[in-house]
Design a protein around this motif. Structure first.
Motif, PDB file in Angstrom:
ATOM      1  N   SER A  91     -18.158   0.891 -45.697  1.00 48.73           N
ATOM      2  CA  SER A  91     -18.963   0.017 -44.849  1.00 48.73           C
ATOM      3  C   SER A  91     -19.906  -0.775 -45.748  1.00 48.73           C
ATOM      4  O   SER A  91     -19.865  -0.642 -46.977  1.00 48.73           O
ATOM      5  CB  SER A  91     -19.771   0.845 -43.852  1.00 48.73           C
ATOM      6  OG  SER A  91     -20.804   1.552 -44.541  1.00 48.73           O
ATOM      7  N   GLN A  92     -20.771  -1.559 -45.130  1.00 47.88           N
ATOM      8  CA  GLN A  92     -21.759  -2.338 -45.871  1.00 47.88           C
ATOM      9  C   GLN A  92     -23.148  -1.702 -45.800  1.00 47.88           C
ATOM     10  O   GLN A  92     -24.153  -2.370 -46.036  1.00 47.88           O
ATOM     11  CB  GLN A  92     -21.806  -3.768 -45.316  1.00 47.88           C
ATOM     12  CG  GLN A  92     -20.512  -4.539 -45.520  1.00 47.88           C
ATOM     13  CD  GLN A  92     -20.111  -4.608 -46.984  1.00 47.88           C
ATOM     14  OE1 GLN A  92     -20.895  -5.026 -47.840  1.00 47.88           O
ATOM     15  NE2 GLN A  92     -18.876  -4.193 -47.289  1.00 47.88           N
ATOM     16  N   GLU A  93     -23.200  -0.417 -45.476  1.00 48.69           N
ATOM     17  CA  GLU A  93     -24.494   0.279 -45.409  1.00 48.69           C
ATOM     18  C   GLU A  93     -25.203   0.193 -46.760  1.00 48.69           C
ATOM     19  O   GLU A  93     -24.575   0.347 -47.821  1.00 48.69           O
ATOM     20  CB  GLU A  93     -24.293   1.750 -45.034  1.00 48.69           C
ATOM     21  CG  GLU A  93     -23.859   1.981 -43.600  1.00 48.69           C
ATOM     22  CD  GLU A  93     -24.996   1.853 -42.611  1.00 48.69           C
ATOM     23  OE1 GLU A  93     -26.172   1.799 -43.055  1.00 48.69           O
ATOM     24  OE2 GLU A  93     -24.715   1.800 -41.398  1.00 48.69           O
ATOM     25  N   VAL A  94     -26.531  -0.005 -46.711  1.00 50.35           N
ATOM     26  CA  VAL A  94     -27.298  -0.130 -47.958  1.00 50.35           C
ATOM     27  C   VAL A  94     -27.847   1.212 -48.412  1.00 50.35           C
ATOM     28  O   VAL A  94     -28.276   1.356 -49.564  1.00 50.35           O
ATOM     29  CB  VAL A  94     -28.453  -1.143 -47.791  1.00 50.35           C
ATOM     30  CG1 VAL A  94     -27.898  -2.529 -47.504  1.00 50.35           C
ATOM     31  CG2 VAL A  94     -29.405  -0.711 -46.670  1.00 50.35           C
ATOM     32  N   SER A  95     -27.864   2.207 -47.512  1.00 52.72           N
ATOM     33  CA  SER A  95     -28.356   3.543 -47.867  1.00 52.72           C
ATOM     34  C   SER A  95     -27.226   4.558 -47.731  1.00 52.72           C
ATOM     35  O   SER A  95     -26.423   4.492 -46.794  1.00 52.72           O
ATOM     36  CB  SER A  95     -29.521   3.956 -46.962  1.00 52.72           C
ATOM     37  OG  SER A  95     -30.627   3.117 -47.148  1.00 52.72           O
ATOM     38  N   LEU A  96     -27.185   5.480 -48.661  1.00 56.45           N
ATOM     39  CA  LEU A  96     -26.227   6.590 -48.600  1.00 56.45           C
ATOM     40  C   LEU A  96     -26.990   7.825 -48.137  1.00 56.45           C
ATOM     41  O   LEU A  96     -27.918   8.283 -48.809  1.00 56.45           O
ATOM     42  CB  LEU A  96     -25.605   6.837 -49.976  1.00 56.45           C
ATOM     43  CG  LEU A  96     -24.748   8.099 -50.128  1.00 56.45           C
ATOM     44  CD1 LEU A  96     -23.561   8.073 -49.175  1.00 56.45           C
ATOM     45  CD2 LEU A  96     -24.273   8.256 -51.573  1.00 56.45           C
ATOM     46  N   ILE A  97     -26.605   8.341 -46.976  1.00 55.38           N
ATOM     47  CA  ILE A  97     -27.285   9.508 -46.400  1.00 55.38           C
ATOM     48  C   ILE A  97     -26.343  10.698 -46.501  1.00 55.38           C
ATOM     49  O   ILE A  97     -25.305  10.766 -45.833  1.00 55.38           O
ATOM     50  CB  ILE A  97     -27.680   9.262 -44.937  1.00 55.38           C
ATOM     51  CG1 ILE A  97     -28.593   8.029 -44.830  1.00 55.38           C
ATOM     52  CG2 ILE A  97     -28.370  10.493 -44.351  1.00 55.38           C
ATOM     53  CD1 ILE A  97     -28.906   7.621 -43.409  1.00 55.38           C
ATOM     54  N   LEU A  98     -26.695  11.644 -47.368  1.00 57.94           N
ATOM     55  CA  LEU A  98     -25.887  12.843 -47.579  1.00 57.94           C
ATOM     56  C   LEU A  98     -26.492  14.018 -46.829  1.00 57.94           C
ATOM     57  O   LEU A  98     -27.720  14.167 -46.756  1.00 57.94           O
ATOM     58  CB  LEU A  98     -25.816  13.172 -49.069  1.00 57.94           C
ATOM     59  CG  LEU A  98     -25.133  12.125 -49.965  1.00 57.94           C
ATOM     60  CD1 LEU A  98     -25.334  12.490 -51.427  1.00 57.94           C
ATOM     61  CD2 LEU A  98     -23.650  12.015 -49.635  1.00 57.94           C
ATOM     62  N   ASP A  99     -25.629  14.854 -46.290  1.00 59.17           N
ATOM     63  CA  ASP A  99     -26.099  16.065 -45.620  1.00 59.17           C
ATOM     64  C   ASP A  99     -26.451  17.120 -46.659  1.00 59.17           C
ATOM     65  O   ASP A  99     -25.694  17.365 -47.604  1.00 59.17           O
ATOM     66  CB  ASP A  99     -25.007  16.614 -44.698  1.00 59.17           C
ATOM     67  CG  ASP A  99     -24.663  15.651 -43.582  1.00 59.17           C
ATOM     68  OD1 ASP A  99     -25.573  15.227 -42.873  1.00 59.17           O
ATOM     69  OD2 ASP A  99     -23.461  15.320 -43.441  1.00 59.17           O
ATOM     70  N   GLY A 100     -27.604  17.751 -46.472  1.00 56.95           N
ATOM     71  CA  GLY A 100     -28.037  18.824 -47.362  1.00 56.95           C
ATOM     72  C   GLY A 100     -29.196  19.554 -46.726  1.00 56.95           C
ATOM     73  O   GLY A 100     -30.141  18.922 -46.223  1.00 56.95           O
TER      74      GLY A 100
END
Length: 1012
Positions: free
Chosen positions: A175-184
């Motif tokens: 996608s073109q998302e600017v933030s990478l949100i990782l589960d942790g």
């Protein structure tokens, strides 16, 4: 003002309590209410109006702040929210604000805002002492992942009290998302690198559930490395990585991987994984993970680094890692293509002998999967590990299956016949997941049945292949009827493809597994009806076409349609089984024309929606009919057909008015209604060669006979008094049993099944009578009358089928033991001469099945005998946690068990209040003990809610799935008096701190109760 608030807003008050308190205080309460109406309610209205009127930008800004708040800044964030959004946060908590915007957001179609709202609520509920209302996830809100992670390399550096994790991710932009949100979850992050560059702290946030990387490069591929620290030694959730005794182990399904490493912890993100474990080899001689062993080397500090690699892409929930001291059993299996596979079982030292049967079962499962499903194993090594503290039965992690040790370890000295069958089934189930779940997995948890139900069908067919359908099929159908049918009609019910859930763990239930398995069998029956062997073609096409992918039911149905099209059929109508809730009912009536010698059956189907009562569309139901004459002659051979409309008319030639037999093998999970007489059912028992139809007829006969006996007693109570004095009062109702027991055509198992009088649960459903105490009395009286009348035949069978001298867990021996137990279970109630024989069996038994059977019978034989065997069993086995479960559950199931007895069980040395097996052995067994649990005092309800509150704090999955759900299953069917008592206790679960899935279920039950 406090009284007004209490009366009008206190949700923990029942209707009765509110009513009495309102009447008592109404004179001045109404006055105060009118006086304060404007000041009390206008403020709430104004705040709500402001929230409803808030624009998207404001809502997004507010939710972003809550979702991205870090633990150390939470207090400051709360103050800033009041300042930044005074028009809808001022003088209101963030909790209330979230609750008020919930409907506005979830009813919309802004998927980005919905996703953000869910993240905000989750973070708020972790950081705040207040909890927002439970928020459901909806299938209609599904979005593809913004990023993919094709490759993960993990390095675990195991220290004495903590563990360092290096997570190396190859990230692919989707996608073109600017933030990478990782589960942790519960990580201490030390450093983050993106494309080789150290990222300063101001460019990322670490919340209680996420690592948020802000403004990442727009490259198609990214390399992300996170160095973090976790504490598996202090993790008591039994999820993620945790310590179990001397071992470290893992459980990742459905969202446990995030407790171990940062990732996109969802089933539609598939990764090839490499795992390196650095640890002290003396402390952890075995260090296991998914896949094949790649390398092992000694480091400069004397510790060892071992690397495992799994070349097949898999979801994060399939990751596994186990470290510790085990005993190892090994063997080999040669696949049909000639590949050598090393089989390894790791068990607690001293339990090696109990692992032999699991190794046997694994080899048989691998053989079965090749012969009947054309599936070969794909790695060079297959590892199985037994762990005492495990929430469920087992976990199918790719190449490293982890088991609750009671589902892996069994032998003649530690397990019953049922234990052996359970081990074989569970080993098969987890192994079969290698294709239906691992190689081809599910896209989302809403379709969890695609892997679990499909796999359990394969496991059930394996069990039937290993032990015989006569043994396995009736038991499987009984479990469906006793557990899933009532679940279907309760607030817990849902379609097989789930529309929404509060917590993914909550849908691992009877509908997903048991009904889902039966619907998959119905699908197999449907396809094979038109194309013999067609289901095998379908699954082969499905596996080959979608190998290495996360899919939905659409892909399976597409494969089936491609096979079916050459017969001119498709699954357009069959799909209703996956989307429509409820259990279809089939009503069949007969019209017989003596002149034409023609039997006409009018077959109607109906399935109202369990919640709305609205009639749903007809199902496609594979159906069959066979006609018998009064002397057992076949008037019309078995005819297969398909029910597709509300009414189907079947015309069959018949020389006389027949006794029909329907749905051979139980071809679909339905409830069949036909006006059988006792004579009809006795005819079916005597003459049919279908194991299910014989068992079904015997069960139906018993239900009709019990119903008739109860009606006679209700009309003439003296009959019950005479029966209790030992007189045979209902001989006409027991003729079928006498004929069956004396039959030379019926197997020992068939006779044992005929003697199994339906449980209180089955009787309550069939008779629509939920006075469990009275049903218990009637049932026991019926069994005693049966024992008196059939005593001679029962004793002859005991002599005809002596107990085998050498124990073997094979089907025929199991049949004999099952028959002997069924007979002794009757005789012990009417002849005290058998007490000594049963006590002798307990003391001299050479196998555990005979031992436990005798122990259970001794519990019915008077106080002195009961006290002796309870004490003796405990002294022998209290240190063996697996065997100790039998001691616990047998007492929790006894018909005179009280809450005080349960507290005594929990207080004995050896009981582990956090061991899931011990908890289930007491609580789940007691809830299933309907007579005692639903005691008129309400003590059982109070006790169970106490335990839900306690267990929910450290093990919400166990508290909800295994305790809450069965505890309240019968609520709508209870008497008004019992409903008041149960509702009063359920009110205690409508508070902060209760697992959200439990709160949600209780809220729905009580709201419906108060509404009606």
């Amino acid at each position: 003002m406090n009284v007004i608030w209490e009366l009008f807003y206190q949700r923990r008050s029942t209707k009765v309590e509110v009513y009495h308190r309102f009447i008592k205080k109404s004179k001045w309460v109404i006055f105060c209410f009118l006086l304060l109406k404007k000041s009390l309610f206008s403020q709430t209205f104004d705040a709500s109006a402001a929230i409803v009127g808030a624009n998207r930008t404001e809502l997004e800004s507010f939710l972003n702040i809550v979702a991205a708040a870090e633990a150390q800044e939470w207090s400051l964030v709360m103050r800033n929210l009041n300042d930044k959004f005074p028009h809808f946060v001022e003088e209101s908590s963030v909790k209330n604000t979230l609750n008020r915007i919930k409907a506005k957001i979830l009813e919309g179609h802004d998927l980005s805002l919905i996703r953000l709202f869910n993240r905000a609520v989750r973070n708020h509920d972790t950081l705040s002492s207040e909890k927002a209302e439970p928020v459901a996830s909806y299938y209609k809100h599904y979005e593809p992942p913004a990023f993919l992670i094709p490759d993960i390399h993990l390095t675990f550096d195991v220290k004495k009290n903590h563990l360092f994790v290096t997570t190396h991710l190859t990230v692919q932009r989707n996608s073109q998302e600017v933030s990478l949100i990782l589960d942790g979850k519960e990580h201490q992050v030390h450093s983050v690198f993106v494309n080789g560059k150290l990222i300063p702290k101001e460019q990322y946030k670490v919340t209680s559930h996420e690592l948020i990387l802000l403004n990442i490069p727009m490259d198609k591929m990214l390399e992300v490395i996170i160095n973090s620290e976790i504490d598996p030694f202090g993790n008591d959730t039994l999820e993620g990585m945790y310590r179990c005794g001397q071992w470290l182990t893992t459980q990742c399904e459905s969202e446990g991987a995030r407790r171990i490493f940062f990732t996109l912890d969802r089933p539609d993100v598939l990764s090839c994984m490499t795992t390196t474990i650095i640890a002290d080899k003396e402390q952890y001689p075995y260090r296991l993970s998914n896949g094949n062993l790649v390398n092992e080397e000694i480091l400069e500090d004397g510790r060892t680094a071992i690397t495992w690699h799994d070349p097949f892409p898999k979801a994060s929930y399939l990751f596994a890692c186990v470290l510790g001291q085990f005993s190892q059993l090994t063997s080999q299996f040669t696949t049909k293509s000639g590949k050598e596979v090393e089989l390894q079982i790791y068990v607690e030292p001293g339990k090696e002998a109990r692992a032999e049967y699991a190794l046997f079962a694994l080899k048989k499962a691998m053989e079965f999967d090749e012969v009947l499903f054309d599936r070969e194993y794909d790695l060079s090594c297959l590892k199985m590990v037994g762990i005492p503290n495990f929430n469920s039965g087992a976990m199918e992690n790719k190449g490293l299956m982890i088991f609750n040790d009671i589902r892996l370890l069994v032998d003649s000295h530690s397990g019953t016949d049922k234990s052996h069958r359970d081990v074989a089934h569970v080993v098969g189930h987890e192994y079969f997941h290698n294709w239906s779940g691992n190689r081809v997995t599910v896209r989302n948890w809403f379709e969890i049945a695609l892997k679990e139900a499909f796999t359990d069908l394969r496991a059930m067919l394996f069990s039937e292949w290993l032990f015989g359908a006569e043994f396995i099929r009736p038991k499987a159908i009984l479990a469906l009827r006793e557990n899933q049918f009532p679940e279907e009609t309760s607030e817990k019910g849902h379609p097989i493809i789930v529309e929404s859930y509060v917590d993914a763990h909550s849908i691992y239930d009877g509908t997903t597994y048991t009904k889902g398995r039966e619907v998959f069998r119905t699908l197999k029956n449907y396809i094979d009806m038109f194309i013999p062997g067609g289901f095998r073609e379908v699954q082969n096409l499905y596996f080959s076409r979608y190998d290495g992918q996360a899919v939905t039911f659409r892909e399976l149905l597409s494969s089936a349609n491609d096979v079916l099209k050459r017969s001119g059929r498709d699954l357009a109508l069959f799909e209703r089984w996956f989307h429509q809730p409820g259990t279809p009912r089939i009503y069949s009536t007969i019209e017989y024309d003596e002149n034409e010698k023609l039997a006409t059956f009018i077959v109607k189907q109906s399935c109202p929606h369990p919640r709305t009562g609205q009639e749903q569309q007809p199902f496609q139901i594979p159906f069959s009919v066979e006609l018998f004459g009064r002397n057992g002659n076949i008037l019309h051979s078995k005819m297969d057909c398909l029910l597709e409309s509300e009414t189907t008319i079947l015309k069959l030639s018949s020389a006389e008015k027949p006794t029909p037999v329907f749905m051979h093998g139980y071809s679909a999970p339905v409830i069949l209604h036909y006006d059988y007489t006792l004579e009809d059912l006795a005819c079916i028992v005597k003459y049919t060669d279908d194991a299910f139809c014989r068992w079904e007829a015997a069960q139906s006969y018993s239900i009709l006979a019990v119903k008739e006996m109860k009606a006679r007693i209700d009309a003439n109570p003296d009959l019950e008094l005479k029966a209790h004095r030992g007189k045979s009062m209902f001989t006409d109702l027991h003729q079928m049993y006498i004929q069956a027991l004396q039959s030379s055509q019926l197997s020992p198992l068939a006779k044992a099944q005929i003697l199994e009088i339906p449980s209180i649960r089955v009787l309550s459903q069939a008779l629509n009578d939920y006075n469990f105490e009275r049903l218990h009395q009637i049932r026991i009286l019926f069994i005693k009358q049966l024992a008196l009348l059939c005593k001679h035949s029962l004793e002859n069978l005991l002599r005809e089928y002596p107990s085998p001298l050498v124990y073997e867990p094979h089907s025929y021996q199991m049949q004999i033991r099952e028959l002997r137990y069924a007979i002794l279970n009757l005789l012990v109630l009417v002849d005290k001469d058998y007490h000594e024989q049963i006590l002798d069996q307990y003391q001299t038994a050479t196998n555990f099945d005979d031992y436990v059977s005798a122990f259970n019978l001794c519990l019915k034989m008077g106080e002195s005998c009961r006290e002796f065997v309870v004490s003796d069993f405990y002294n022998k086995w209290n240190e063996d946690k697996a065997i100790f479960n039998f001691w616990l559950s047998s007492q929790a199931c006894s018909f005179d068990c009280t809450v005080d007895d349960l507290r005594r069980l929990e207080s004995v040395e050896g009981y582990d209040a956090k061991n899931p097996n011990h908890i289930r052995s007491v609580l789940k067994a007691f809830i299933a003990n309907l007579k005692c649990y639903h005691h008129s005092s309400g003590d059982g309800y109070r006790y169970i809610v106490d335990r839900i509150l306690e267990i929910g704090k450290f093990n919400p999955l166990l508290a909800h799935n295994y305790i809450t759900v069965p505890a309240f299953l019968d609520f709508e069917n209870l008497s008004a008096e019992l409903q008041v008592l149960m509702a009063k206790e359920m009110e205690r679960l409508r508070v902060d701190g209760v697992p959200p899935q439990t709160r949600d279920l209780v809220e729905r039950i009580l709201e419906r109760y108060h509404r009606e």
